[in-house]
Design an enzyme around this catalytic site. Structure first.
Site, PDB file in Angstrom:
ATOM      1  N   ASP A  39      -2.036   1.112  -3.304  1.00  0.00           N
ATOM      2  CA  ASP A  39      -3.139   1.033  -4.266  1.00  0.00           C
ATOM      3  C   ASP A  39      -2.587   0.843  -5.676  1.00  0.00           C
ATOM      4  O   ASP A  39      -2.924  -0.111  -6.371  1.00  0.00           O
ATOM      5  CB  ASP A  39      -4.005   2.305  -4.193  1.00  0.00           C
ATOM      6  CG  ASP A  39      -4.456   2.601  -2.774  1.00  0.00           C
ATOM      7  OD1 ASP A  39      -5.203   1.789  -2.221  1.00  0.00           O
ATOM      8  OD2 ASP A  39      -4.030   3.637  -2.219  1.00  0.00           O
ATOM      9  N   GLN A  75       9.667  -0.918  -8.439  1.00  0.00           N
ATOM     10  CA  GLN A  75       9.044  -2.090  -7.814  1.00  0.00           C
ATOM     11  C   GLN A  75       9.869  -3.385  -7.940  1.00  0.00           C
ATOM     12  O   GLN A  75      10.039  -4.102  -6.950  1.00  0.00           O
ATOM     13  CB  GLN A  75       7.639  -2.266  -8.397  1.00  0.00           C
ATOM     14  CG  GLN A  75       6.649  -2.762  -7.398  1.00  0.00           C
ATOM     15  CD  GLN A  75       5.259  -2.905  -8.005  1.00  0.00           C
ATOM     16  OE1 GLN A  75       5.095  -3.123  -9.197  1.00  0.00           O
ATOM     17  NE2 GLN A  75       4.254  -2.794  -7.165  1.00  0.00           N
ATOM     18  N   GLU A  85      -0.080  -3.721   2.245  1.00  0.00           N
ATOM     19  CA  GLU A  85      -0.529  -4.981   1.651  1.00  0.00           C
ATOM     20  C   GLU A  85       0.495  -5.568   0.683  1.00  0.00           C
ATOM     21  O   GLU A  85       0.875  -6.727   0.769  1.00  0.00           O
ATOM     22  CB  GLU A  85      -1.877  -4.764   0.926  1.00  0.00           C
ATOM     23  CG  GLU A  85      -2.382  -6.036   0.282  1.00  0.00           C
ATOM     24  CD  GLU A  85      -3.824  -5.958  -0.193  1.00  0.00           C
ATOM     25  OE1 GLU A  85      -4.635  -5.276   0.447  1.00  0.00           O
ATOM     26  OE2 GLU A  85      -4.132  -6.595  -1.217  1.00  0.00           O
ATOM     27  N   ASP A  86       0.948  -4.750  -0.270  1.00  0.00           N
ATOM     28  CA  ASP A  86       1.773  -5.338  -1.326  1.00  0.00           C
ATOM     29  C   ASP A  86       3.150  -5.751  -0.806  1.00  0.00           C
ATOM     30  O   ASP A  86       3.614  -6.866  -1.095  1.00  0.00           O
ATOM     31  CB  ASP A  86       1.911  -4.369  -2.504  1.00  0.00           C
ATOM     32  CG  ASP A  86       2.480  -5.066  -3.724  1.00  0.00           C
ATOM     33  OD1 ASP A  86       1.940  -6.126  -4.105  1.00  0.00           O
ATOM     34  OD2 ASP A  86       3.480  -4.600  -4.283  1.00  0.00           O
TER      35      ASP A  86
HETATM   36  C1  LIG Z   1       9.817   0.916  -0.162  1.00  0.00           C
HETATM   37  C2  LIG Z   1       9.407   0.691  -1.599  1.00  0.00           C
HETATM   38  C3  LIG Z   1       8.177   0.185  -1.913  1.00  0.00           C
HETATM   39  N1  LIG Z   1       7.829  -0.023  -3.199  1.00  0.00           N
HETATM   40  C4  LIG Z   1       6.491  -0.524  -3.549  1.00  0.00           C
HETATM   41  C5  LIG Z   1       6.160  -1.906  -3.061  1.00  0.00           C
HETATM   42  C6  LIG Z   1       4.653  -1.841  -3.037  1.00  0.00           C
HETATM   43  O1  LIG Z   1       4.147  -2.121  -4.337  1.00  0.00           O
HETATM   44  C7  LIG Z   1       4.349  -0.404  -2.672  1.00  0.00           C
HETATM   45  C8  LIG Z   1       3.986  -0.234  -1.207  1.00  0.00           C
HETATM   46  O2  LIG Z   1       2.691  -0.715  -0.970  1.00  0.00           O
HETATM   47  P1  LIG Z   1       2.254  -1.360   0.400  1.00  0.00           P
HETATM   48  O3  LIG Z   1       3.297  -2.270   0.838  1.00  0.00           O
HETATM   49  O4  LIG Z   1       0.892  -1.935   0.223  1.00  0.00           O
HETATM   50  O5  LIG Z   1       2.220  -0.173   1.459  1.00  0.00           O
HETATM   51  P2  LIG Z   1       1.652   1.335   1.420  1.00  0.00           P
HETATM   52  O6  LIG Z   1       1.479   1.773   2.800  1.00  0.00           O
HETATM   53  O7  LIG Z   1       2.542   2.184   0.592  1.00  0.00           O
HETATM   54  O8  LIG Z   1       0.296   1.249   0.704  1.00  0.00           O
HETATM   55  C9  LIG Z   1      -1.006   0.983   1.114  1.00  0.00           C
HETATM   56  O9  LIG Z   1      -1.373   0.056   1.963  1.00  0.00           O
HETATM   57  C10 LIG Z   1      -2.711  -0.364   1.752  1.00  0.00           C
HETATM   58  C11 LIG Z   1      -3.046  -1.434   2.733  1.00  0.00           C
HETATM   59  C12 LIG Z   1      -3.652   0.808   1.833  1.00  0.00           C
HETATM   60  O10 LIG Z   1      -4.920   0.408   1.506  1.00  0.00           O
HETATM   61  C13 LIG Z   1      -3.268   1.825   0.831  1.00  0.00           C
HETATM   62  O11 LIG Z   1      -4.126   2.933   0.868  1.00  0.00           O
HETATM   63  C14 LIG Z   1      -1.842   2.202   0.999  1.00  0.00           C
HETATM   64  O12 LIG Z   1      -1.663   2.988   2.144  1.00  0.00           O
HETATM   65  O13 LIG Z   1       5.526   0.344  -2.951  1.00  0.00           O
HETATM   66  C15 LIG Z   1       8.709   0.239  -4.232  1.00  0.00           C
HETATM   67  O14 LIG Z   1       8.390   0.006  -5.410  1.00  0.00           O
HETATM   68  N2  LIG Z   1       9.931   0.759  -3.919  1.00  0.00           N
HETATM   69  C16 LIG Z   1      10.332   0.998  -2.654  1.00  0.00           C
HETATM   70  O15 LIG Z   1      11.473   1.470  -2.436  1.00  0.00           O
END
Ligand SMILES: Cc1cn([C@H]2C[C@H](O)[C@@H](COP(=O)(O)OP(=O)(O)O[C@H]3O[C@@H](C)[C@H](O)[C@@H](O)[C@H]3O)O2)c(=O)[nH]c1=O
Length: 394
Positions: free
Chosen positions: A23, A265, A283-284
């Protein structure tokens, strides 16, 4: 030169952290891009500064208001905040249908012209998304209209988040072996580990990590699995034999598992650019893996009644770099295969087929990137849409 009147200059983005990092990860990326590439004055309202700090270490978790990378970040502490018309931005985005404060909505209704109010939805490759993108939803009592805005994979959706310099940055980094080695060394990765086939691992706790580790361990190819601290902690600890803390590594058979610090990030992008295969989730990170141009396996956010399996299928059908091996591995990784894969040999077979296809998948992913590029990027598409709403209202 004065801007045309339909051009928005300010934007408020409301982010409720439901869980994990996606999010705030998406909202922070969007906020920065709107400010840095489009010159919009962005206020990011977020209700969980501690989660924010994990992906952006500069965050001060005690600050009610702070400036970060040109964005005003405000702590969204409660729903009873009071606003007047002067506080309202030209564009107001509620992320994932989070309820923005009633006081903000009431103040929006007093603005002239009214702000463009968008509900930015989650990413899905399903067909219905095109039909719902830009749909309107009038407020039941106030003279306000809300629009649904969907990211997506076609030109009838809002497209994907992508910074304008992303691909140049990636190429520059990947073409600079010294920078790559320095990046890995800074994460504690040894030269021997760096020389092996590198996989990054980011998944939900339910992923069959131990089964995949066992296949990697038994296969002939030397591999290094880089896993940020806190991810798949149980399976990683079982492999390591000690708690899965950053800096810990262990080799068994062909596989070395190394726990990395959870990185900021921009460094997560570098990790994706550096690895030969990325296991991503949510998602991201899923979108970033597509821009990395490397083979990836998506662990989709689990939903009730296995709704996520439908979404996974929709993506795999659309994804032009899919091979049979990638589809089979993706289905098994998400527990969506028709039969149960229980025997170790099945995972080994799955892995060996995928490994053989990886160079072809990497090549095909360039074409996928071109297709996604042609849809424009989410931030620019969103601003274009807001400008069209504002000019119609004028
Ligand atoms: C592993 C890692 C990720 N990140 C960042 C990358 C992304 O911006 C973020 C992770 O987000 P995501 O990949 O989306 O996975 P996620 O599982 O963390 O996030 C979400 O998924 C959505 C689908 C849901 O709606 C949300 O509620 C939430 O669960 O963390 C870092 O900055 N450093 C790291 O070491």
């Amino acid at each position: 030169m004065s801007l045309p009147s339909h051009q928005a200059t300010s934007l408020a983005l409301f982010c409720k952290v439901v869980d994990n990092f996606g999010d705030i990860g998406i909202c922070w990326r969007l906020a920065r891009q709107l400010q840095q590439e489009h010159g919009i004055a962005v206020t990011l309202w977020v209700d969980d500064l501690s989660s924010f700090k994990r992906i952006c270490p500069e965050v001060d978790i005690t600050a009610v208001e702070q400036q970060l990378a040109g964005v005003t970040v405000r702590y969204w502490s409660n729903q009873e905040l009071v606003f007047s018309a002067g506080d309202i931005a030209d564009i107001v985005i509620e992320f994932f249908a989070c309820d923005i404060p009633e006081g903000y909505i009431a103040a929006m209704a007093t603005c002239e012209p009214r702000p463009v109010w968008l509900n930015l939805e989650g990413l899905s490759a399903e067909d219905w998304v095109e039909g719902c993108h830009r749909l309107t939803s009038p407020h039941p009592r106030l003279p306000l209209m809300k629009y649904f805005f969907f990211p997506g994979f076609t030109d009838k959706t809002g497209g994907l988040l992508r910074e304008s310099s992303l691909q140049d940055q990636r190429r520059r980094f990947q073409d600079d072996p010294e920078a790559v080695m320095a990046f890995l060394a800074q994460l504690g990765v040894t030269n021997t580990e760096a020389a092996a086939l590198k996989v990054s691992l980011f998944c939900y706790p339910c992923a069959p990590v131990s089964a995949l580790f066992a296949a990697w361990q038994d296969n002939a190819t030397a591999m290094t699995c880089l896993v940020p601290e806190g991810v798949a902690a149980e399976a990683v600890q079982a492999f390591l034999g000690v708690p899965a803390q950053a800096g810990t590594a262990r080799t068994r058979g062909s596989l070395t598992v190394r726990v990395l610090p959870f990185v900021a990030q921009p460094d997560y992008d570098k990790l994706l650019w550096t690895c030969d295969l990325n296991l991503v989730r949510g998602e991201d990170s899923f979108v970033r893996a597509q821009w990395a141009g490397k083979p990836f396996i998506w662990h989709i956010y689990p939903q009730d009644e296995n709704l996520h399996h439908v979404k996974l299928g929709a993506f795999l059908r659309r994804y032009s770099a899919s091979t049979d091996s990638l589809i089979a591995m993706s289905l098994c990784w998400n527990g969506a295969q028709a039969g149960h894969i229980e025997r170790q040999a099945d995972w080994l077979m799955l892995w060996q087929s995928l490994l053989a296809d990886m160079p072809g998948i990497a090549r095909a992913s360039a074409d996928w990137q071109r297709q996604m590029h042609a849809n424009g990027d989410l931030s620019s598409n969103l601003l274009k849409f807001a400008a069209s709403v504002r000019s119609e209202a004028a």
